[in-house]
Motif scaffolding. Structure first.
Motif, PDB file in Angstrom:
ATOM      1  N   LEU A   1       1.214 -63.355-108.086  1.00 26.72           N
ATOM      2  CA  LEU A   1       1.649 -62.497-106.985  1.00 26.72           C
ATOM      3  C   LEU A   1       1.873 -63.318-105.720  1.00 26.72           C
ATOM      4  O   LEU A   1       2.874 -63.139-105.012  1.00 26.72           O
ATOM      5  N   ALA A   2       0.935 -64.231-105.432  1.00 26.11           N
ATOM      6  CA  ALA A   2       1.075 -65.084-104.245  1.00 26.11           C
ATOM      7  C   ALA A   2       2.317 -65.962-104.350  1.00 26.11           C
ATOM      8  O   ALA A   2       3.061 -66.133-103.375  1.00 26.11           O
ATOM      9  N   GLU A   3       2.545 -66.514-105.543  1.00 26.04           N
ATOM     10  CA  GLU A   3       3.741 -67.335-105.731  1.00 26.04           C
ATOM     11  C   GLU A   3       5.010 -66.509-105.550  1.00 26.04           C
ATOM     12  O   GLU A   3       5.995 -66.987-104.973  1.00 26.04           O
ATOM     13  N   GLY A   4       4.962 -65.242-106.021  1.00 24.88           N
ATOM     14  CA  GLY A   4       6.118 -64.368-105.840  1.00 24.88           C
ATOM     15  C   GLY A   4       6.384 -64.074-104.376  1.00 24.88           C
ATOM     16  O   GLY A   4       7.541 -64.069-103.925  1.00 24.88           O
ATOM     17  N   VAL A   5       5.294 -63.833-103.630  1.00 25.29           N
ATOM     18  CA  VAL A   5       5.443 -63.558-102.193  1.00 25.29           C
ATOM     19  C   VAL A   5       6.003 -64.778-101.466  1.00 25.29           C
ATOM     20  O   VAL A   5       6.901 -64.665-100.622  1.00 25.29           O
ATOM     21  N   ILE A   6       5.465 -65.952-101.803  1.00 22.68           N
ATOM     22  CA  ILE A   6       5.948 -67.185-101.169  1.00 22.68           C
ATOM     23  C   ILE A   6       7.416 -67.424-101.501  1.00 22.68           C
ATOM     24  O   ILE A   6       8.227 -67.756-100.622  1.00 22.68           O
ATOM     25  N   LEU A   7       7.762 -67.237-102.766  1.00 24.52           N
ATOM     26  CA  LEU A   7       9.152 -67.430-103.175  1.00 24.52           C
ATOM     27  C   LEU A   7      10.068 -66.428-102.481  1.00 24.52           C
ATOM     28  O   LEU A   7      11.162 -66.785-102.017  1.00 24.52           O
ATOM     29  N   GLY A   8       9.600 -65.175-102.380  1.00 20.07           N
ATOM     30  CA  GLY A   8      10.391 -64.165-101.684  1.00 20.07           C
ATOM     31  C   GLY A   8      10.584 -64.512-100.217  1.00 20.07           C
ATOM     32  O   GLY A   8      11.675 -64.335 -99.658  1.00 20.07           O
ATOM     33  N   GLY A   9       9.504 -65.024 -99.587  1.00 16.19           N
ATOM     34  CA  GLY A   9       9.608 -65.429 -98.190  1.00 16.19           C
ATOM     35  C   GLY A   9      10.591 -66.572 -97.988  1.00 16.19           C
ATOM     36  O   GLY A   9      11.367 -66.586 -97.027  1.00 16.19           O
ATOM     37  N   VAL A  10      10.554 -67.527 -98.915  1.00 16.57           N
ATOM     38  CA  VAL A  10      11.482 -68.661 -98.829  1.00 16.57           C
ATOM     39  C   VAL A  10      12.923 -68.182 -98.974  1.00 16.57           C
ATOM     40  O   VAL A  10      13.820 -68.609 -98.227  1.00 16.57           O
ATOM     41  N   LEU A  11      13.154 -67.291 -99.933  1.00 13.60           N
ATOM     42  CA  LEU A  11      14.510 -66.766-100.128  1.00 13.60           C
ATOM     43  C   LEU A  11      14.979 -65.972 -98.911  1.00 13.60           C
ATOM     44  O   LEU A  11      16.146 -66.073 -98.498  1.00 13.60           O
ATOM     45  N   LEU A  12      14.070 -65.183 -98.330  1.00  8.53           N
ATOM     46  CA  LEU A  12      14.422 -64.412 -97.141  1.00  8.53           C
ATOM     47  C   LEU A  12      14.749 -65.332 -95.973  1.00  8.53           C
ATOM     48  O   LEU A  12      15.725 -65.106 -95.232  1.00  8.53           O
ATOM     49  N   LEU A  13      13.936 -66.376 -95.799  1.00  5.76           N
ATOM     50  CA  LEU A  13      14.197 -67.340 -94.730  1.00  5.76           C
ATOM     51  C   LEU A  13      15.524 -68.058 -94.954  1.00  5.76           C
ATOM     52  O   LEU A  13      16.291 -68.283 -94.006  1.00  5.76           O
ATOM     53  N   PHE A  14      15.785 -68.412 -96.201  1.00  4.83           N
ATOM     54  CA  PHE A  14      17.051 -69.067 -96.526  1.00  4.83           C
ATOM     55  C   PHE A  14      18.235 -68.155 -96.207  1.00  4.83           C
ATOM     56  O   PHE A  14      19.242 -68.584 -95.628  1.00  4.83           O
ATOM     57  N   HIS A  15      18.087 -66.879 -96.588  1.00  2.00           N
ATOM     58  CA  HIS A  15      19.149 -65.909 -96.298  1.00  2.00           C
ATOM     59  C   HIS A  15      19.350 -65.753 -94.793  1.00  2.00           C
ATOM     60  O   HIS A  15      20.484 -65.689 -94.302  1.00  2.00           O
TER      61      HIS A  15
ATOM     62  N   CYS B   1      18.649 -67.983 -92.483  1.00  2.00           N
ATOM     63  CA  CYS B   1      19.258 -69.203 -91.942  1.00  2.00           C
ATOM     64  C   CYS B   1      20.760 -69.242 -92.233  1.00  2.00           C
ATOM     65  O   CYS B   1      21.567 -69.614 -91.369  1.00  2.00           O
ATOM     66  N   ILE B   2      21.134 -68.863 -93.451  1.00  2.00           N
ATOM     67  CA  ILE B   2      22.556 -68.852 -93.812  1.00  2.00           C
ATOM     68  C   ILE B   2      23.312 -67.845 -92.958  1.00  2.00           C
ATOM     69  O   ILE B   2      24.408 -68.132 -92.427  1.00  2.00           O
ATOM     70  N   SER B   3      22.721 -66.650 -92.813  1.00  2.00           N
ATOM     71  CA  SER B   3      23.380 -65.617 -91.996  1.00  2.00           C
ATOM     72  C   SER B   3      23.499 -66.069 -90.549  1.00  2.00           C
ATOM     73  O   SER B   3      24.544 -65.882 -89.898  1.00  2.00           O
ATOM     74  N   HIS B   4      22.417 -66.664 -90.036  1.00  2.00           N
ATOM     75  CA  HIS B   4      22.436 -67.139 -88.655  1.00  2.00           C
ATOM     76  C   HIS B   4      23.479 -68.247 -88.473  1.00  2.00           C
ATOM     77  O   HIS B   4      24.197 -68.283 -87.459  1.00  2.00           O
ATOM     78  N   GLN B   5      23.555 -69.127 -89.479  1.00  2.00           N
ATOM     79  CA  GLN B   5      24.537 -70.210 -89.405  1.00  2.00           C
ATOM     80  C   GLN B   5      25.960 -69.657 -89.387  1.00  2.00           C
ATOM     81  O   GLN B   5      26.818 -70.126 -88.620  1.00  2.00           O
ATOM     82  N   ARG B   6      26.207 -68.652 -90.215  1.00  2.00           N
ATOM     83  CA  ARG B   6      27.533 -68.035 -90.236  1.00  2.00           C
ATOM     84  C   ARG B   6      27.851 -67.357 -88.903  1.00  2.00           C
ATOM     85  O   ARG B   6      28.978 -67.452 -88.390  1.00  2.00           O
ATOM     86  N   LYS B   7      26.850 -66.670 -88.351  1.00  2.00           N
ATOM     87  CA  LYS B   7      27.063 -66.010 -87.061  1.00  2.00           C
ATOM     88  C   LYS B   7      27.348 -67.033 -85.970  1.00  2.00           C
ATOM     89  O   LYS B   7      28.218 -66.814 -85.112  1.00  2.00           O
ATOM     90  N   MET B   8      26.607 -68.140 -85.996  1.00  2.00           N
ATOM     91  CA  MET B   8      26.817 -69.174 -84.987  1.00  2.00           C
ATOM     92  C   MET B   8      28.211 -69.786 -85.119  1.00  2.00           C
ATOM     93  O   MET B   8      28.874 -70.083 -84.113  1.00  2.00           O
ATOM     94  N   LYS B   9      28.674 -69.969 -86.344  1.00  2.00           N
ATOM     95  CA  LYS B   9      30.028 -70.490 -86.541  1.00  2.00           C
ATOM     96  C   LYS B   9      31.059 -69.514 -85.990  1.00  2.00           C
ATOM     97  O   LYS B   9      32.039 -69.922 -85.343  1.00  2.00           O
ATOM     98  N   ALA B  10      30.828 -68.207 -86.262  1.00  2.00           N
ATOM     99  CA  ALA B  10      31.762 -67.197 -85.753  1.00  2.00           C
ATOM    100  C   ALA B  10      31.755 -67.182 -84.229  1.00  2.00           C
ATOM    101  O   ALA B  10      32.813 -67.068 -83.577  1.00  2.00           O
TER     102      ALA B  10
END
Length: 240
Positions: free
Chosen positions: A184-198, A200-209
């Protein structure tokens, strides 16, 4: 109360009387056969023959006890495998009896080699059988199964609990809960990493726009300023 304690202690006293067994010791006929084969290895005129044979007999027979009691998962074995081991040992002793007598020390060395091979074979068979019988899939075993500690035959084909190092159900349950919490802890950590990655990607796209919009805006403003400058220069020249 005294009768109750007597009933509880009776099985223990019987076990102590009969002795704890090993896989190869469960058949009295086998013990007699090994004793007879060992007797053929030593000429009658050898000094201390009786004592040496008794010691070799004890070490040979008790070997299976030592192996099967190293781990609770080395407790059960298919009867046919036990028979195969006994047959192998009798063949080895019979071959040794047909060799020329070379002295006590040579014989002891040869018997030591046989015991080492028997130890290795027995442990491998017990481990392999335990892995199958205690596995999650529990591949069905064929033929009767021997409990090497009690010399009783077992009808079950799959094993749990004490035969598979699960003496305490609470401990097994605790291990399962611990494993679940880790997953469960590994799932939460993995989910957090994926959310942070998402993010960062969204923020990067917004900054480019935003940068593109700002660049376009500045270019337009620059063009407007240049146009105003050109108009002023034209007006100034017209006045002259």
């Amino acid at each position: 109360m005294g009768d109750l304690w007597l009933l509880l202690l009776l099985p223990l006293s019987l076990a102590a009387f009969h002795g704890v067994k090993g896989c190869l010791e469960c058949d009295p006929k086998f013990i007699e056969e090994v004793k007879s084969l060992l007797g053929k290895l030593v000429p009658p005129e050898v000094p201390g023959r009786t004592h040496m044979l008794e010691r070799q007999m004890k070490e040979m027979i008790r070997l299976s006890f030592k192996v099967s009691h190293r781990d609770k998962m080395l407790r059960v074995l298919a009867v046919q495998k036990v028979v195969d081991l006994r047959t192998w040992l009798k063949i080895e002793l019979d071959k040794l009896s047909k060799e020329k007598w070379k002295g006590v020390f040579i014989l002891q060395g040869r018997l030591l080699d046989i015991r080492k091979n028997l130890d290795s074979k027995l442990e491998k068979l017990l481990k392999k059988f335990s892995e199958v019988a205690c596995s999650e899939d529990c591949v069905v075993t064929e033929g009767p199964i021997l409990d090497c500690w009690t010399c009783l035959r077992i009808t079950s084909r799959c094993f749990r609990g004490e035969y598979c190092e699960e003496d305490d159900p609470k401990k097994a349950e605790s291990r399962e809960i611990g494993l679940f919490l880790i997953l469960l802890a590994e799932g939460v950590i993995l989910g957090g990493v994926l959310l942070l990655f998402h993010f960062c990607i969204s923020h990067q796209r917004k900054m480019k726009a935003i940068r593109r919009s700002l660049k376009t805006y500045l270019e337009k403003k620059l063009e407007e300023l240049m146009g105003i400058k050109d108009e002023k220069e034209k007006d100034f020249r017209g006045r002259e």
